[in-house]
Design a protein around this motif. Structure first.
Motif, short mmCIF file in Angstrom:
data_model
loop_
_atom_site.label_atom_id
_atom_site.label_comp_id
_atom_site.label_asym_id
_atom_site.label_seq_id
_atom_site.Cartn_x
_atom_site.Cartn_y
_atom_site.Cartn_z
N ALA A 92 0.85 -1.19 0.00
CA ALA A 92 0.00 0.00 0.00
C ALA A 92 0.88 1.24 0.00
CB ALA A 92 -0.91 0.02 1.22
N VAL A 93 0.25 2.38 -0.18
CA VAL A 93 0.90 3.66 0.11
C VAL A 93 0.63 3.95 1.58
CG1 VAL A 93 1.03 6.11 -0.37
CG2 VAL A 93 0.64 4.49 -2.24
N TYR A 94 1.68 4.21 2.32
CA TYR A 94 1.57 4.48 3.75
C TYR A 94 1.67 5.98 4.00
CZ TYR A 94 1.74 -0.43 4.95
OH TYR A 94 1.42 -1.77 5.08
N TYR A 95 0.73 6.49 4.78
CA TYR A 95 0.65 7.91 5.07
C TYR A 95 0.84 8.16 6.56
CZ TYR A 95 -1.53 8.30 0.46
OH TYR A 95 -1.80 8.25 -0.88
N CYS A 96 1.61 9.17 6.86
CA CYS A 96 1.76 9.68 8.21
C CYS A 96 0.71 10.77 8.42
CB CYS A 96 3.17 10.24 8.37
SG CYS A 96 3.52 11.04 9.93
N ALA A 97 0.16 10.85 9.62
CA ALA A 97 -0.87 11.83 9.91
C ALA A 97 -0.70 12.37 11.32
CB ALA A 97 -2.25 11.21 9.75
N ALA A 98 -1.21 13.57 11.54
CA ALA A 98 -1.09 14.20 12.86
C ALA A 98 -2.41 14.87 13.23
CB ALA A 98 0.04 15.23 12.85
N GLY A 101 -3.82 16.88 20.32
CA GLY A 101 -4.42 16.28 21.49
C GLY A 101 -4.50 14.77 21.44
N ILE A 102 -5.06 14.25 22.53
CA ILE A 102 -5.17 12.80 22.68
C ILE A 102 -6.37 12.27 21.89
CG2 ILE A 102 -5.71 11.00 24.39
CD1 ILE A 102 -4.09 12.61 26.41
N PHE A 103 -6.22 11.08 21.36
CA PHE A 103 -7.34 10.42 20.71
C PHE A 103 -7.51 9.05 21.32
CE2 PHE A 103 -10.40 10.15 17.32
CZ PHE A 103 -10.59 8.79 17.19
N ILE A 104 -8.74 8.75 21.70
CA ILE A 104 -9.07 7.46 22.29
C ILE A 104 -9.94 6.69 21.32
CG2 ILE A 104 -10.09 6.24 24.25
CD1 ILE A 104 -7.61 7.89 24.95
N GLY A 105 -9.57 5.45 21.03
CA GLY A 105 -10.39 4.62 20.15
C GLY A 105 -9.71 4.34 18.83
N ARG A 106 -10.48 3.90 17.88
CA ARG A 106 -9.96 3.52 16.57
C ARG A 106 -10.24 4.67 15.61
NH1 ARG A 106 -8.88 -1.57 14.89
NH2 ARG A 106 -8.30 -1.75 17.09
N PRO A 107 -9.22 5.42 15.22
CA PRO A 107 -9.47 6.62 14.42
C PRO A 107 -9.82 6.32 12.97
CG PRO A 107 -7.13 6.33 14.69
CD PRO A 107 -7.79 5.25 15.50
N ARG A 108 -10.51 7.26 12.37
CA ARG A 108 -10.77 7.28 10.95
C ARG A 108 -9.88 8.34 10.32
NH1 ARG A 108 -16.52 9.41 11.59
NH2 ARG A 108 -15.25 10.65 13.00
N PRO A 109 -9.67 8.29 9.01
CA PRO A 109 -8.86 9.35 8.39
C PRO A 109 -9.38 10.75 8.69
CG PRO A 109 -9.14 7.53 6.86
CD PRO A 109 -10.00 7.22 8.04
N ALA A 110 -10.69 10.91 8.78
CA ALA A 110 -11.28 12.23 9.02
C ALA A 110 -10.92 12.78 10.40
CB ALA A 110 -12.79 12.17 8.87
N ASP A 111 -10.43 11.94 11.29
CA ASP A 111 -10.04 12.39 12.63
C ASP A 111 -8.67 13.07 12.65
OD1 ASP A 111 -11.56 9.39 13.80
OD2 ASP A 111 -12.36 11.42 14.00
N TYR A 112 -7.97 13.02 11.53
CA TYR A 112 -6.63 13.61 11.44
C TYR A 112 -6.64 14.79 10.47
CZ TYR A 112 -4.32 10.02 14.16
OH TYR A 112 -3.91 9.21 15.18
N GLY A 113 -5.96 15.86 10.87
CA GLY A 113 -6.01 17.09 10.07
C GLY A 113 -4.80 17.33 9.20
N TYR A 114 -3.71 16.65 9.49
CA TYR A 114 -2.47 16.87 8.75
C TYR A 114 -1.97 15.55 8.20
CZ TYR A 114 -2.71 21.15 11.48
OH TYR A 114 -3.13 22.31 12.05
N TRP A 115 -1.49 15.62 6.94
CA TRP A 115 -1.08 14.41 6.25
C TRP A 115 0.23 14.62 5.49
CZ3 TRP A 115 -3.70 9.83 6.60
CH2 TRP A 115 -4.97 9.89 7.20
N GLY A 116 1.01 13.55 5.41
CA GLY A 116 2.17 13.54 4.55
C GLY A 116 1.78 13.14 3.13
N GLN A 117 2.78 13.06 2.27
CA GLN A 117 2.53 12.78 0.86
C GLN A 117 2.44 11.28 0.58
OE1 GLN A 117 5.45 13.36 2.10
NE2 GLN A 117 6.80 11.80 1.18
N GLY A 118 2.86 10.47 1.52
CA GLY A 118 2.78 9.02 1.36
C GLY A 118 4.07 8.42 0.86
N THR A 119 4.28 7.16 1.22
CA THR A 119 5.44 6.41 0.75
C THR A 119 4.99 4.99 0.40
OG1 THR A 119 7.73 5.78 1.25
CG2 THR A 119 6.18 5.70 3.09
N GLN A 120 5.46 4.49 -0.73
CA GLN A 120 5.00 3.20 -1.24
C GLN A 120 5.73 2.06 -0.55
OE1 GLN A 120 2.60 2.41 -3.77
NE2 GLN A 120 2.96 0.32 -3.03
N VAL A 121 4.97 1.07 -0.12
CA VAL A 121 5.51 -0.17 0.40
C VAL A 121 4.97 -1.31 -0.46
CG1 VAL A 121 5.51 -1.80 2.33
CG2 VAL A 121 5.78 0.66 2.75
#
Length: 125
Positions: A92-98, A101-121
């Motif tokens: 997949a393409v792997y993305y870093c996100a930020a 504050g603290i997040f409890i539970g299983r996040p969805r992409p919409a829960d993150y506001g900042y994203w990297g450009q991705g790296t292929q694995v």
């Protein structure tokens, strides 16, 4: 604002290992919860792992638990994803996100506001 740059992706045979890195800009890295997501062709972006701010509590997707390890070095503004025992389905393409504050539970992409450009694995048999 925070900018994220991933590195460390590549091609590996099944059973191999890779370590992804994500370098973040800014002076408040330690206040962000950091996550890794991935997206395979034709599939939705999915949660892989995250590490909270503060004491650094971690959470993993069931599909990667016991194979992947997320960690952070606040002094270097960097979060890592150590991936062991890789499988072809990890391709997949792997993305870093930020997010702030603290997040409890299983996040969805919409829960993150900042994203990297991705790296292929890519994992081959």
């Amino acid at each position: 604002q925070v900018q994220l740059v991933e590195s460390g992706g590549g091609s590996v045979q099944a059973g191999g290992s890779l370590r992804l890195s994500c370098a973040a800009s800014g002076r408040t890295f330690e206040t962000y919860t950091m996550g890794w997501f991935r997206q395979a062709p034709g599939k939705e972006r999915e949660f892989v792992a995250h590490i909270n701010t503060g004491i650094g509590r971690t959470n993993y997707a069931d599909s990667v638990k016991d194979r992947f390890t997320i960690s952070r070095d606040n002094a270097k503004n960097t979060v890592y994803l150590q991936m062991n025992s890789l499988k072809p389905e990890d391709t997949a393409v792997y993305y870093c996100a930020a997010r702030g504050g603290i997040f409890i539970g299983r996040p969805r992409p919409a829960d993150y506001g900042y994203w990297g450009q991705g790296t292929q694995v890519t994992v081959s048999l």
